[in-house]
Every structure is written in structure tokens, then in C-alpha cells.
Design a protein around this motif. Structure first.
Motif, PDB file in Angstrom:
ATOM      1  N   PHE A 119      38.595  21.294 -53.346  1.00 30.19           N
ATOM      2  CA  PHE A 119      37.856  22.146 -52.417  1.00 30.19           C
ATOM      3  C   PHE A 119      36.517  22.521 -53.039  1.00 30.19           C
ATOM      4  O   PHE A 119      36.460  22.958 -54.196  1.00 30.19           O
ATOM      5  N   PHE A 120      35.433  22.348 -52.262  1.00 29.81           N
ATOM      6  CA  PHE A 120      34.094  22.667 -52.730  1.00 29.81           C
ATOM      7  C   PHE A 120      33.423  23.625 -51.760  1.00 29.81           C
ATOM      8  O   PHE A 120      33.600  23.524 -50.539  1.00 29.81           O
ATOM      9  N   THR A 121      32.648  24.534 -52.294  1.00 33.74           N
ATOM     10  CA  THR A 121      31.898  25.474 -51.469  1.00 33.74           C
ATOM     11  C   THR A 121      30.548  25.751 -52.134  1.00 33.74           C
ATOM     12  O   THR A 121      30.432  25.695 -53.367  1.00 33.74           O
ATOM     13  N   PHE A 122      29.549  26.027 -51.333  1.00 36.81           N
ATOM     14  CA  PHE A 122      28.222  26.312 -51.886  1.00 36.81           C
ATOM     15  C   PHE A 122      27.492  27.301 -50.985  1.00 36.81           C
ATOM     16  O   PHE A 122      27.709  27.348 -49.774  1.00 36.81           O
ATOM     17  N   THR A 123      26.651  28.086 -51.614  1.00 38.43           N
ATOM     18  CA  THR A 123      25.805  29.047 -50.908  1.00 38.43           C
ATOM     19  C   THR A 123      24.361  28.816 -51.323  1.00 38.43           C
ATOM     20  O   THR A 123      24.065  28.728 -52.524  1.00 38.43           O
ATOM     21  N   THR A 124      23.492  28.704 -50.342  1.00 40.86           N
ATOM     22  CA  THR A 124      22.083  28.471 -50.633  1.00 40.86           C
ATOM     23  C   THR A 124      21.226  29.633 -50.111  1.00 40.86           C
ATOM     24  O   THR A 124      21.597  30.292 -49.140  1.00 40.86           O
ATOM     25  N   TYR A 138      27.235  15.811 -51.609  1.00 42.62           N
ATOM     26  CA  TYR A 138      27.443  14.367 -51.702  1.00 42.62           C
ATOM     27  C   TYR A 138      28.741  14.046 -52.429  1.00 42.62           C
ATOM     28  O   TYR A 138      29.065  14.659 -53.455  1.00 42.62           O
ATOM     29  N   ARG A 139      29.488  13.077 -51.853  1.00 40.58           N
ATOM     30  CA  ARG A 139      30.626  12.476 -52.556  1.00 40.58           C
ATOM     31  C   ARG A 139      30.179  11.085 -52.984  1.00 40.58           C
ATOM     32  O   ARG A 139      29.897  10.244 -52.147  1.00 40.58           O
ATOM     33  N   ASN A 140      30.084  10.881 -54.274  1.00 40.29           N
ATOM     34  CA  ASN A 140      29.475   9.676 -54.828  1.00 40.29           C
ATOM     35  C   ASN A 140      28.051   9.556 -54.273  1.00 40.29           C
ATOM     36  O   ASN A 140      27.266  10.466 -54.411  1.00 40.29           O
ATOM     37  N   GLN A 141      27.733   8.487 -53.558  1.00 43.69           N
ATOM     38  CA  GLN A 141      26.363   8.319 -53.044  1.00 43.69           C
ATOM     39  C   GLN A 141      26.272   8.542 -51.540  1.00 43.69           C
ATOM     40  O   GLN A 141      25.242   8.218 -50.926  1.00 43.69           O
ATOM     41  N   ALA A 142      27.310   9.128 -50.961  1.00 40.64           N
ATOM     42  CA  ALA A 142      27.320   9.360 -49.507  1.00 40.64           C
ATOM     43  C   ALA A 142      27.332  10.854 -49.211  1.00 40.64           C
ATOM     44  O   ALA A 142      28.072  11.617 -49.831  1.00 40.64           O
ATOM     45  N   GLU A 143      26.524  11.262 -48.240  1.00 47.02           N
ATOM     46  CA  GLU A 143      26.506  12.663 -47.843  1.00 47.02           C
ATOM     47  C   GLU A 143      27.792  13.021 -47.105  1.00 47.02           C
ATOM     48  O   GLU A 143      28.179  12.354 -46.147  1.00 47.02           O
ATOM     49  N   ALA A 144      28.452  14.092 -47.563  1.00 45.21           N
ATOM     50  CA  ALA A 144      29.685  14.549 -46.928  1.00 45.21           C
ATOM     51  C   ALA A 144      29.395  15.602 -45.857  1.00 45.21           C
ATOM     52  O   ALA A 144      30.009  15.592 -44.788  1.00 45.21           O
ATOM     53  N   LEU A 145      28.489  16.511 -46.152  1.00 44.19           N
ATOM     54  CA  LEU A 145      28.086  17.529 -45.184  1.00 44.19           C
ATOM     55  C   LEU A 145      26.827  18.222 -45.686  1.00 44.19           C
ATOM     56  O   LEU A 145      26.427  18.058 -46.831  1.00 44.19           O
ATOM     57  N   ARG A 146      26.219  18.992 -44.816  1.00 50.72           N
ATOM     58  CA  ARG A 146      25.031  19.748 -45.218  1.00 50.72           C
ATOM     59  C   ARG A 146      24.941  21.046 -44.431  1.00 50.72           C
ATOM     60  O   ARG A 146      25.616  21.237 -43.419  1.00 50.72           O
ATOM     61  N   VAL A 147      24.078  21.930 -44.895  1.00 48.56           N
ATOM     62  CA  VAL A 147      23.711  23.127 -44.156  1.00 48.56           C
ATOM     63  C   VAL A 147      22.186  23.157 -44.146  1.00 48.56           C
ATOM     64  O   VAL A 147      21.540  22.945 -45.184  1.00 48.56           O
ATOM     65  N   CYS A 148      21.595  23.374 -42.977  1.00 47.96           N
ATOM     66  CA  CYS A 148      20.137  23.294 -42.905  1.00 47.96           C
ATOM     67  C   CYS A 148      19.609  24.115 -41.733  1.00 47.96           C
ATOM     68  O   CYS A 148      20.340  24.480 -40.805  1.00 47.96           O
ATOM     69  N   TYR A 159      20.336  33.223 -45.989  1.00 50.02           N
ATOM     70  CA  TYR A 159      21.451  32.627 -46.719  1.00 50.02           C
ATOM     71  C   TYR A 159      22.206  31.681 -45.800  1.00 50.02           C
ATOM     72  O   TYR A 159      22.257  31.880 -44.588  1.00 50.02           O
ATOM     73  N   ALA A 160      22.841  30.668 -46.396  1.00 49.17           N
ATOM     74  CA  ALA A 160      23.707  29.772 -45.638  1.00 49.17           C
ATOM     75  C   ALA A 160      24.781  29.238 -46.583  1.00 49.17           C
ATOM     76  O   ALA A 160      24.560  29.111 -47.791  1.00 49.17           O
ATOM     77  N   THR A 161      25.949  28.930 -46.019  1.00 49.77           N
ATOM     78  CA  THR A 161      27.049  28.422 -46.842  1.00 49.77           C
ATOM     79  C   THR A 161      27.834  27.373 -46.076  1.00 49.77           C
ATOM     80  O   THR A 161      27.813  27.331 -44.843  1.00 49.77           O
ATOM     81  N   ASN A 162      28.523  26.526 -46.816  1.00 50.90           N
ATOM     82  CA  ASN A 162      29.367  25.505 -46.207  1.00 50.90           C
ATOM     83  C   ASN A 162      30.444  25.114 -47.215  1.00 50.90           C
ATOM     84  O   ASN A 162      30.293  25.353 -48.416  1.00 50.90           O
ATOM     85  N   SER A 163      31.525  24.485 -46.724  1.00 49.29           N
ATOM     86  CA  SER A 163      32.654  24.140 -47.584  1.00 49.29           C
ATOM     87  C   SER A 163      33.304  22.856 -47.090  1.00 49.29           C
ATOM     88  O   SER A 163      33.156  22.475 -45.923  1.00 49.29           O
ATOM     89  N   LEU A 178      19.073  18.080 -52.584  1.00 51.21           N
ATOM     90  CA  LEU A 178      18.059  18.627 -51.698  1.00 51.21           C
ATOM     91  C   LEU A 178      17.510  17.485 -50.841  1.00 51.21           C
ATOM     92  O   LEU A 178      16.937  16.530 -51.359  1.00 51.21           O
ATOM     93  N   PRO A 179      17.703  17.557 -49.507  1.00 48.20           N
ATOM     94  CA  PRO A 179      17.195  16.487 -48.652  1.00 48.20           C
ATOM     95  C   PRO A 179      15.670  16.351 -48.763  1.00 48.20           C
ATOM     96  O   PRO A 179      14.965  17.304 -49.108  1.00 48.20           O
ATOM     97  N   LYS A 180      15.187  15.190 -48.447  1.00 51.89           N
ATOM     98  CA  LYS A 180      13.753  14.908 -48.487  1.00 51.89           C
ATOM     99  C   LYS A 180      12.979  15.905 -47.616  1.00 51.89           C
ATOM    100  O   LYS A 180      13.314  16.124 -46.459  1.00 51.89           O
ATOM    101  N   GLY A 181      11.948  16.538 -48.198  1.00 49.97           N
ATOM    102  CA  GLY A 181      11.113  17.465 -47.465  1.00 49.97           C
ATOM    103  C   GLY A 181      11.674  18.867 -47.334  1.00 49.97           C
ATOM    104  O   GLY A 181      11.039  19.733 -46.738  1.00 49.97           O
ATOM    105  N   PHE A 182      12.855  19.110 -47.886  1.00 48.28           N
ATOM    106  CA  PHE A 182      13.484  20.431 -47.793  1.00 48.28           C
ATOM    107  C   PHE A 182      13.183  21.263 -49.036  1.00 48.28           C
ATOM    108  O   PHE A 182      12.778  20.743 -50.076  1.00 48.28           O
ATOM    109  N   GLN A 183      13.406  22.562 -48.912  1.00 51.59           N
ATOM    110  CA  GLN A 183      13.246  23.458 -50.050  1.00 51.59           C
ATOM    111  C   GLN A 183      14.286  24.563 -50.017  1.00 51.59           C
ATOM    112  O   GLN A 183      14.862  24.859 -48.961  1.00 51.59           O
ATOM    113  N   VAL A 184      14.540  25.144 -51.192  1.00 47.33           N
ATOM    114  CA  VAL A 184      15.447  26.289 -51.319  1.00 47.33           C
ATOM    115  C   VAL A 184      14.847  27.253 -52.329  1.00 47.33           C
ATOM    116  O   VAL A 184      13.888  26.930 -53.040  1.00 47.33           O
ATOM    117  N   ALA A 185      15.430  28.441 -52.375  1.00 48.49           N
ATOM    118  CA  ALA A 185      14.970  29.447 -53.334  1.00 48.49           C
ATOM    119  C   ALA A 185      16.111  29.808 -54.269  1.00 48.49           C
ATOM    120  O   ALA A 185      17.294  29.715 -53.915  1.00 48.49           O
TER     121      ALA A 185
END
Length: 203
Positions: A119-124, A138-148, A159-163, A178-185
Motif C-alpha cells: 500500500f502506497f500513499t502520498f501527499t503533495t 509509478y510502478r516500474n516505468q508505468a504510471e499507476a495513478l496521479r493527482v493533479c 494540498y492533494a493526496t492519493n493512494s 513530477l509530470p512534464k511542465g508540473f510543479q510542487v512546493a
């Protein structure tokens, strides 16, 4: 766990088999106490073998858990990471927990030590106006999910989170990018951008 259930069934079958042997011995008119004692000794020996097997299986179960924090490329305060012209790996260098050592702070990559469900979770966090913000798991070289999200001129901090629960093979990797052209703090003083994961159970 399945291993423990199988071992329990084996032990019960073993008891039944040896009990049947004991009944067979007792049905013999010429039996003596020494023969009965030998059956009990053998029963105890085999039970101890099954218990040892169960103990070894329990000790072999991996304990895996980590939590890490993203810091900005500055020495104090809040900092912006991105945007970049290509997908960028987000290295979370500040490790809070790393039981099992599967997360590498210098690369930001988690590597599965055993096959299992994780189980993985992240908060940005973001602090921007008129910008695309968010991260991808990402799982290996494939995107599993995102929050944007696209933050407009009237927006500011957010704030945003996903699991996700992922089935991983030994050697599979999981990372935040970090997707191309995106930013975070991120903050130097506060743990506002985090990445965590742990093993639910082995397969």
C-alpha cells in the motif's frame, strides 16, 4: 496466513495418524507400556517438528514500511520544485521510517523485496498561481495513478493526496515523479510533502 493454516492442518492430520497407531497398539493383547510410550514419544517429536516449521515461516515474513519527506533545493522556508521540460523523479531525502531498508533516500525509489500486496500513499503541496500542479505514482516505468490540478490566478496554497494498493514482484520499483511542465512546493521546516508505503501481506 496461508502457511500457518497449512501447518495447522498438517499438525491435526499428524495427531490423527499417530492416534490411530496408538489405538492399533492398544488393540493388541500382547502390548506393553513401553510400546505405548514409544508412540507418545514419536507423536511429541513430530509435533515439535511442525512447531519449528511454523516458527521458521513466521520469522521469514518480511516487515517493510517507509515514510519520506520532500525538501526544496534551498536552506530555509518554502521552495518550488519544477516545472521541468521532461518527467522528473521526485527524491524524498528526509526519511522518517524505513523498516526493511527497501526505500533508498538518495534515489527516491522503493524496491519490493518480496512478492506481495503493498500500500502506497502520498501527499503533495503546492504554492502557485496559474500553474499545473501534481505528482504521479509509478510502478516500474508505468504510471499507476496521479493527482493533479491547474491552479488559476485566484488560487494559492493547496494540498492533494492519493493512494493505491499494488501487487509487486521482487525487484519491482515504485516512485513519485513530477509530470512534464508540473510543479510542487515543499518546506525545509515542515513535512508537508510526503511519500509512504508498506507491505500488507506476502503472496
Amino acid at each position: 496466513m496461508m502457511v500457518m493454516k497449512v501447518a495447522t492442518i498438517k499438525m491435526k492430520l499428524l495427531v490423527l495418524v499417530l492416534a490411530a497407531q496408538l489405538l492399533k497398539v492398544n488393540s493388541n493383547e500382547d502390548i506393553d507400556e513401553e510400546a505405548i510410550e514409544e508412540v507418545f514419544v514419536e507423536l511429541n517429536r513430530r509435533i515439535q517438528e511442525v512447531k519449528k516449521f511454523c516458527s521458521m515461516q513466521v520469522s521469514a515474513v518480511k516487515q517493510v514500511a517507509f515514510s519520506a519527506v520532500l525538501h526544496p533545493p534551498k536552506t530555509s522556508g518554502l521552495g518550488i520544485i519544477g516545472p521541468f521540460s521532461d518527467i522528473a523523479n521526485l527524491v524524498h531525502p528526509h526519511v522518517i521510517t524505513n523498516t526493511g531498508g527497501a526505500y533508498k533516500a538518495h534515489t527516491g525509489v522503493f524496491t519490493a523485496p518480496v512478492k506481495g500486496v503493498y500500500f502506497f500513499t502520498f501527499t503533495t503541496h503546492s504554492w502557485a498561481k496559474n500553474a499545473d500542479i501534481g505528482v504521479a505514482l509509478y510502478r516500474n516505468q508505468a504510471e499507476a495513478l496521479r493527482v493533479c490540478e491547474h491552479q488559476d490566478d485566484g488560487d494559492n496554497g493547496d494540498y492533494a493526496t492519493n493512494s493505491a494498493a499494488l501487487i509487486l514482484e521482487p525487484g519491482d520499483t515504485v516512485s513519485l515523479r513530477l509530470p512534464k511542465g508540473f510543479q510542487v512546493a515543499a518546506s525545509v521546516e515542515f513535512n508537508i510533502h510526503t511519500f509512504s508505503g508498506f507491505l500488507l501481506y506476502q503472496l
